[in-house]
Design an enzyme around this catalytic site. Structure first.
Site, short mmCIF file in Angstrom:
data_model
loop_
_atom_site.label_atom_id
_atom_site.label_comp_id
_atom_site.label_asym_id
_atom_site.label_seq_id
_atom_site.Cartn_x
_atom_site.Cartn_y
_atom_site.Cartn_z
N ASP A 13 16.08 -3.12 -0.85
CA ASP A 13 17.23 -2.20 -0.92
C ASP A 13 18.50 -2.83 -0.37
O ASP A 13 19.38 -2.12 0.12
CB ASP A 13 16.93 -0.89 -0.19
CG ASP A 13 15.65 -0.22 -0.64
OD1 ASP A 13 15.52 0.01 -1.86
OD2 ASP A 13 14.79 0.06 0.20
N GLU A 14 18.63 -4.16 -0.47
CA GLU A 14 19.82 -4.82 0.07
C GLU A 14 20.99 -4.82 -0.91
O GLU A 14 22.11 -5.20 -0.55
CB GLU A 14 19.51 -6.28 0.44
CG GLU A 14 18.39 -6.46 1.43
CD GLU A 14 17.05 -6.72 0.75
OE1 GLU A 14 16.12 -7.14 1.44
OE2 GLU A 14 16.96 -6.50 -0.49
N HIS A 41 16.70 -0.83 -8.47
CA HIS A 41 18.03 -1.43 -8.46
C HIS A 41 19.04 -0.40 -8.93
O HIS A 41 18.85 0.22 -9.98
CB HIS A 41 18.09 -2.65 -9.40
CG HIS A 41 17.18 -3.76 -9.00
ND1 HIS A 41 16.97 -4.12 -7.70
CD2 HIS A 41 16.42 -4.60 -9.75
CE1 HIS A 41 16.12 -5.15 -7.66
NE2 HIS A 41 15.77 -5.44 -8.89
N THR A 128 4.71 3.05 -2.53
CA THR A 128 5.36 3.96 -3.47
C THR A 128 4.36 4.65 -4.38
O THR A 128 4.74 5.49 -5.19
CB THR A 128 6.38 3.19 -4.34
OG1 THR A 128 5.70 2.12 -5.00
CG2 THR A 128 7.51 2.63 -3.47
N ARG A 142 -9.67 -11.25 -11.03
CA ARG A 142 -9.83 -11.74 -12.41
C ARG A 142 -10.40 -10.69 -13.35
O ARG A 142 -11.09 -11.02 -14.32
CB ARG A 142 -10.67 -13.04 -12.43
CG ARG A 142 -10.07 -14.15 -11.61
CD ARG A 142 -10.89 -15.43 -11.62
NE ARG A 142 -12.19 -15.24 -11.00
CZ ARG A 142 -12.43 -15.27 -9.69
NH1 ARG A 142 -11.43 -15.44 -8.84
NH2 ARG A 142 -13.65 -15.13 -9.21
N GLN A 223 12.20 -6.33 -4.02
CA GLN A 223 11.87 -6.09 -2.61
C GLN A 223 12.64 -7.08 -1.72
O GLN A 223 13.78 -7.38 -1.98
CB GLN A 223 10.37 -6.16 -2.38
CG GLN A 223 9.58 -5.00 -2.94
CD GLN A 223 9.07 -5.25 -4.32
OE1 GLN A 223 8.70 -6.36 -4.68
NE2 GLN A 223 9.03 -4.23 -5.14
N ILE A 331 29.51 -3.48 3.68
CA ILE A 331 30.30 -3.63 4.91
C ILE A 331 31.10 -2.37 5.19
O ILE A 331 31.31 -1.97 6.34
CB ILE A 331 31.24 -4.85 4.79
CG1 ILE A 331 30.43 -6.10 4.44
CG2 ILE A 331 32.01 -5.08 6.08
CD1 ILE A 331 31.26 -7.24 3.92
#
Length: 427
Positions: A13-14, A41, A128, A142, A223, A331
């Protein structure tokens, strides 16, 4: 091939999607390499807001390819819903390509995710519940079904029956539950595969062709490093590797293909889900950050936990992802706070440490050591260069760069594409 990897340096979540979208304008191919629709996103431009989960951010550029690599786990029904939503808003998705080697998420993965969290009780991971972890488990065992298998009716039918038999035994023994039936899965998911058929191809070949043609490729992470299954706050992590090094495994390109790694962070810290969070805030400053920053999960809608900027985390992320450039977002969210803080180190059992502990119990005992800086009240949402920022805001960013050992190449003062500022050419 000139390539840039965009990775999150915190717990997700940056704002990676926005930075990827910003950089995509100069790229030829945009490729995702890990995760699934547990990622979220948010991209804003032209007065519109788009929330993506599986689709790469490059989808908005018709002349560029948007690639879902083999390292991504794909829920075909969820993907179709996302594509239909974009089409309804006039966004073409003809430029999407999906790896034929990507693993498929099926209803029994979602059921298993739910059952596992319930079984853990107070020790739940906080997933989630999108089936991501169980899909990666099947891949490692596999027994996973890949997109190439989904498209072949006989193959899908045979593999699905085998897996349901196995899952029924597992669910009964572990959870006293049953697996979704063959009839509940087959028709819907085979039909979904047929609708996606034209998108599915060998995406590693596409990326190799881009390399040969010396095209620009942008790799989009999901992530964040602190959710990496090897390098994050294990076990409170995702089930894949969001670090930059996973680009090679998750897309099929060689390690020499990567030119730069952009580490994306917020001017503070946030995370969704459980697990240690040394700089977490529970006071009025935390409330300010959550509400002004609209810190609610794109995928879950859950309120995110928020805290001060943690340079210990960033230094760890820089090292394990080889970060060459820093992009600092949000910011503007800190505007109005009298004092802003940066965690410079931790205190563990009376001793100062500057590296992130691997042991979870040690991490829980860590107390952040803060450096305080004066805040700012000026509106910075229109600033387009560092020189235009108030002195206190500029000093804050410069101190982050100094503590983390990475120079700043991008800074953002709002959610829109136009509020993202490039300080140097990256391509």
């Amino acid at each position: 091939m000139s390539s840039i990897v965009v990775v999150g340096t915190q717990w997700g979540d940056e704002g990676k999607g926005k930075i990827t979208d910003f950089l995509a304008e100069q790229a030829d191919v945009i490729a995702r390499f890990s995760g699934g629709n547990n990622a979220g996103h948010t991209i804003q431009f032209g007065g519109e807001t788009y929330k993506l989960h599986l689709v790469p951010s490059g989808i908005f550029y018709k002349d560029k390819l948007a690639v879902i690599g083999n390292g991504v786990v794909v829920d075909p029904v969820a993907l179709l819903k996302e594509l239909d939503g974009l089409n309804e808003r006039g966004i073409s998705t003809d430029n999407l390509r999906i790896s034929n080697r990507a693993q498929v998420i099926l209803p029994y993965h979602l059921a298993q995710d739910e059952y596992e969290e319930r079984r853990r009780g107070d020790n739940k991971i906080g997933t989630t519940k999108k089936g991501i972890g169980p899909a990666y488990v099947d891949k490692a065992q596999r027994i996973g079904i890949r997109m190439a298998d989904l498209l072949e009716k006989e193959t899908f039918e045979r593999r699905l029956k085998e897996n349901i038999e196995y899952k029924n035994a597992y669910f009964k023994g572990m959870f006293n539950e049953t697996c979704p039936t063959f009839d509940e899965i087959f028709d819907e998911y085979y039909a979904a595969g047929q609708r996606l058929k034209d998108y599915v191809t060998d995406t590693a070949k596409i990326l190799d062709d881009a390399n040969v043609a010396d095209e620009k490729v942008l790799f989009e992470g999901a992530q964040g490093v602190m959710l990496d299954i090897d390098h994050g706050t294990y076990p409170f992590v995702t089930s894949s590797n969001p670090v930059a090094g996973n680009v090679t495994v998750g897309t099929g390109v060689g390690p020499t293909s990567v030119s730069k790694v952009i580490g994306v962070c917020k001017s503070y810290t946030s995370r969704v889900g459980d697990g240690p969070f040394p700089t977490e805030l529970f006071d009025e400053d935390g409330h300010h950050i959550r509400e002004v920053g609209r810190e609610y999960g794109t995928t879950t809608g859950r309120p995110r936990r928020v805290g001060w900027f943690d340079s210990v985390v960033l230094r760890h992320s820089r090292r394990v992802s080889g970060i060459t450039d820093l992009s600092i977002n949000s910011i503007d969210v800190l505007t109005g706070l009298d004092t802003v803080k940066i965690c410079t180190a931790y205190e563990l059992d009376g001793e100062k440490i500057t590296e992130y502990p691997a042991n979870l119990d040690q991490l829980r005992r860590c107390k952040p050591i803060f450096e305080e800086l004066p805040g700012w009240t000026e509106d910075i949402t229109g600033c387009r260069s560092l020189d235009e920022l108030p002195e206190n805001a500029r000093n804050y960013l410069e101190r982050i760069s100094e503590l983390c050992g990475v120079h700043i190449s991008i800074f953002s003062v709002g959610p829109d594409r136009e509020q993202t500022n490039l300080l140097e050419q990256l391509w």
